[in-house]
Design an enzyme around this catalytic site. Structure first.
Site, PDB file in Angstrom:
ATOM      1  N   ASP A  98       8.806   4.002 -48.640  1.00  0.00           N
ATOM      2  CA  ASP A  98       9.114   4.912 -47.536  1.00  0.00           C
ATOM      3  C   ASP A  98       9.888   6.069 -48.142  1.00  0.00           C
ATOM      4  O   ASP A  98      10.998   5.877 -48.653  1.00  0.00           O
ATOM      5  CB  ASP A  98       9.959   4.218 -46.465  1.00  0.00           C
ATOM      6  CG  ASP A  98       9.160   3.210 -45.657  1.00  0.00           C
ATOM      7  OD1 ASP A  98       7.938   3.404 -45.498  1.00  0.00           O
ATOM      8  OD2 ASP A  98       9.748   2.224 -45.177  1.00  0.00           O
ATOM      9  N   ASP A 153       2.683   1.362 -35.423  1.00  0.00           N
ATOM     10  CA  ASP A 153       4.088   0.948 -35.326  1.00  0.00           C
ATOM     11  C   ASP A 153       4.288   0.429 -33.910  1.00  0.00           C
ATOM     12  O   ASP A 153       4.188   1.200 -32.945  1.00  0.00           O
ATOM     13  CB  ASP A 153       5.027   2.128 -35.595  1.00  0.00           C
ATOM     14  CG  ASP A 153       4.915   2.646 -37.023  1.00  0.00           C
ATOM     15  OD1 ASP A 153       4.513   1.863 -37.903  1.00  0.00           O
ATOM     16  OD2 ASP A 153       5.225   3.832 -37.255  1.00  0.00           O
TER      17      ASP A 153
END
Length: 268
Positions: free
Chosen positions: A12, A131
């Site tokens: 990330d 998500d």
């Protein structure tokens, strides 16, 4: 013939550095993406995922220069996502060394983008990320689940790094994106993210049952046992993890040996 399960470290990236948070917030620095990419390749990672986590909410493109640098030090399949809004963005990322592109927010905003990407670059190149977060405000036309306290909830798709709800049911959205041409689904539980308490088995199992394409489980891995659980209890094709590798609680090769000892087909 059953395919080997894949272990995928995740980078990330925010402002050029690898970060890790909890429930998509409280992010902390975790290192240099090029150094970590090279390390995970040497440890035997099957693939690598690079997500520019603030590109969409900041309305900018993925940092192609860093993607190029990471691609130069690895020779394993490389998926890149974050800020990909149109065909040109995807082309730039693939030309920078990525093997697959991952779309999330842009796919929700313009679902036809999935089909466009698939028709030009091929289904094998297109990963759609979901998500998902539990929503206890019950609405009709949602896939309803019950928690251990018998409270009803459904899984809502969230965008812009988890910051904005969409009202979309994650199970139904998974079916739609598969029909539109997604070759793979990267499924992250926001509830489990960064907790290191294990993957959301219920969410993962439900998505795997609803689509025929490969699913990557993400969010919540804190130890090798959690990967074993998700492989044993769901039909997921790959387990993605960050904290366990970034903070050296374990290594990719150690995790793979543990999984193989416990009967999971894995590439050593």
């Amino acid at each position: 013939m059953t395919l080997a399960k894949r272990i995928i470290p995740c980078l990330d990236v925010d402002n050029g550095r690898v970060v890790k948070g909890v429930h998509f917030t409280e992010v902390k620095d975790a290192g240099d993406p090029v150094e970590l990419g090279k390390k995970y390749r040497e440890q035997g990672a099957d693939e690598l995922v690079f997500l520019d986590i603030t590109a969409s909410q900041q309305g900018r493109d993925t940092i192609a220069s860093i993607v190029r640098k990471v691609a130069e030090v690895i020779d394993i399949p490389f998926t890149v996502g974050g800020g990909i809004k149109k065909l040109e963005d995807a082309r730039d990322i693939l030309l920078s060394g990525a093997d697959k592109v991952s779309v999330n927010t842009a796919a929700v905003k313009s679902p036809e983008l999935i089909s466009e990407l698939m028709s030009i670059f091929g289904k094998q190149c297109i990963v759609v990320a979901i998500d998902a977060k539990r929503n206890y405000s019950i609405e009709k036309d949602k896939t309803i689940f019950k928690d251990k306290d018998e409270r009803k909830f459904w899984f809502e798709v969230r965008i812009y790094g988890g910051k904005e709800g969409t009202g979309l049911d994650a199970i139904k959205w998974a079916k739609e994106i598969e029909q539109r041409g997604a070759g793979e689904i990267l499924l992250t539980s926001i509830d489990a993210d960064g907790t290191e308490n294990g993957y959301d088995i219920e969410l993962t199992k439900s998505i795997c049952k609803s689509v025929p394409v490969p699913v990557i489980a993400s969010g919540g891995c804190g130890k090798a046992r959690h990967m074993l659980d998700v492989f044993e209890k769901t039909d997921v094709d790959a387990a993605l993890a960050a904290s366990i590798f970034h903070y050296e609680k374990s290594t990719v090769d150690k995790v793979k040996k543990y999984l193989k000892r416990n009967g999971i087909k894995i590439r050593i």
